[in-house]
Design a protein around this motif. Structure first.
Motif, PDB file in Angstrom:
ATOM      1  N   UNK A  44      25.038 -22.252 -51.324  1.00  0.00           N
ATOM      2  CA  UNK A  44      23.926 -21.694 -50.536  1.00  0.00           C
ATOM      3  C   UNK A  44      24.346 -21.626 -49.072  1.00  0.00           C
ATOM      4  N   UNK A  45      23.655 -20.760 -48.333  1.00  0.00           N
ATOM      5  CA  UNK A  45      24.024 -20.502 -46.947  1.00  0.00           C
ATOM      6  C   UNK A  45      23.550 -21.622 -46.025  1.00  0.00           C
ATOM      7  N   UNK A  46      24.463 -22.158 -45.234  1.00  0.00           N
ATOM      8  CA  UNK A  46      24.181 -23.137 -44.178  1.00  0.00           C
ATOM      9  C   UNK A  46      25.261 -22.960 -43.126  1.00  0.00           C
ATOM     10  N   UNK A  47      25.154 -23.666 -42.027  1.00  0.00           N
ATOM     11  CA  UNK A  47      26.062 -23.374 -40.911  1.00  0.00           C
ATOM     12  C   UNK A  47      27.471 -23.945 -41.069  1.00  0.00           C
ATOM     13  N   UNK A  48      27.762 -24.620 -42.166  1.00  0.00           N
ATOM     14  CA  UNK A  48      29.128 -25.093 -42.405  1.00  0.00           C
ATOM     15  C   UNK A  48      29.795 -24.397 -43.586  1.00  0.00           C
ATOM     16  N   UNK A  49      29.109 -23.442 -44.202  1.00  0.00           N
ATOM     17  CA  UNK A  49      29.653 -22.787 -45.387  1.00  0.00           C
ATOM     18  C   UNK A  49      30.992 -22.114 -45.081  1.00  0.00           C
ATOM     19  N   UNK A  50      31.081 -21.419 -43.934  1.00  0.00           N
ATOM     20  CA  UNK A  50      32.345 -20.775 -43.567  1.00  0.00           C
ATOM     21  C   UNK A  50      33.469 -21.786 -43.385  1.00  0.00           C
ATOM     22  N   UNK A  51      33.146 -22.963 -42.850  1.00  0.00           N
ATOM     23  CA  UNK A  51      34.172 -24.003 -42.652  1.00  0.00           C
ATOM     24  C   UNK A  51      34.702 -24.505 -43.987  1.00  0.00           C
ATOM     25  N   UNK A  52      33.779 -24.672 -44.936  1.00  0.00           N
ATOM     26  CA  UNK A  52      34.170 -25.203 -46.244  1.00  0.00           C
ATOM     27  C   UNK A  52      35.179 -24.278 -46.911  1.00  0.00           C
ATOM     28  N   UNK A  53      34.962 -22.976 -46.779  1.00  0.00           N
ATOM     29  CA  UNK A  53      35.822 -22.034 -47.483  1.00  0.00           C
ATOM     30  C   UNK A  53      37.075 -21.647 -46.705  1.00  0.00           C
ATOM     31  N   UNK A  54      37.244 -22.171 -45.526  1.00  0.00           N
ATOM     32  CA  UNK A  54      38.473 -21.847 -44.784  1.00  0.00           C
ATOM     33  C   UNK A  54      39.396 -23.054 -44.556  1.00  0.00           C
ATOM     34  N   UNK A  55      39.181 -24.165 -45.162  1.00  0.00           N
ATOM     35  CA  UNK A  55      40.100 -25.277 -44.820  1.00  0.00           C
ATOM     36  C   UNK A  55      41.537 -25.088 -45.419  1.00  0.00           C
TER      37      UNK A  55
END
Length: 199
Positions: A44-55
């Motif tokens: 689900x969308x939250x402000x860390x979703x992009x971080x999770x998928x770019x590590x």
């Protein structure tokens, strides 16, 4: 990737204290949750979703000092100890700038290795050193963007979900890792095939 309805998201003031490190990202914070709640947050969308998928500096030291077997174990051990101290200092840092400074000694040690290599005191595949320099430049740029809180500092609330400094830092970190890979693979192949000159 976000396709589940998540929990009610929090604003900065109501988020858990450990997440309150960027006052310019105003909304979209996940509430404290269980392990299964963290797993569910992948969808689900939250402000860390992009971080999770770019590590990786140990292979660089190993190859650079391939022809200095008396120095290589000490350098690898020293860098490992330095990394442990830097990690601890970053985890316990009171601010984001202190967290960035915690990695300064590591960066200095890598630059020392790169310098030795550039003047012929180290070894490795031709062409790997520029990759390592780009690796550290991207990592430093990511850290500086994150500490400066750009671009959300210029528009609080506009970058809560996408494009905030933490996400930019993650993207630059991915670029940094790709540069590490571009340098380490040729270095390891070089080390496997290269015979050191006799002392």
């Amino acid at each position: 990737m976000a396709f589940l309805a998540g929990p009610r998201l929090l604003d900065w003031a109501s988020s858990p204290p450990h997440l309150q490190f960027n006052k310019f990202v105003l909304t979209g914070y996940r509430p404290a949750s269980s392990g299964s709640g963290c797993l569910r947050s992948l969808f689900y969308l939250h402000n860390e979703l992009g971080n999770i998928y770019t590590h990786g500096a140990l292979p660089i030291i190993h190859c650079t000092l391939a022809c200095r077997p008396w120095l290589r174990p000490a350098a690898l051990l020293a860098y490992t100890a330095l990394s442990a101290v830097a990690g601890w200092r970053a985890l316990t840092a009171p601010s984001t700038s202190a967290r960035l400074r915690a990695f300064g000694w590591q960066a200095g040690a890598r630059l020392l290795v790169f310098g030795a290599r550039s003047v012929g005191l180290g070894s490795g595949a031709p062409g790997s050193l520029p990759c390592y320099l780009r690796m550290d430049a991207l990592a430093l740029l990511g850290g500086l963007v994150n500490v400066a809180r750009l671009p959300e500092r210029w528009g609080p609330g506009r970058f809560d979900y996408w494009g905030n400094s933490h996400q930019i830092m993650h993207l630059l970190s991915v670029g940094s890792i790709l540069q590490l890979h571009a340098g380490v693979v040729p270095d390891l192949l070089w080390a496997a095939r290269h015979a050191c000159p006799p002392d």
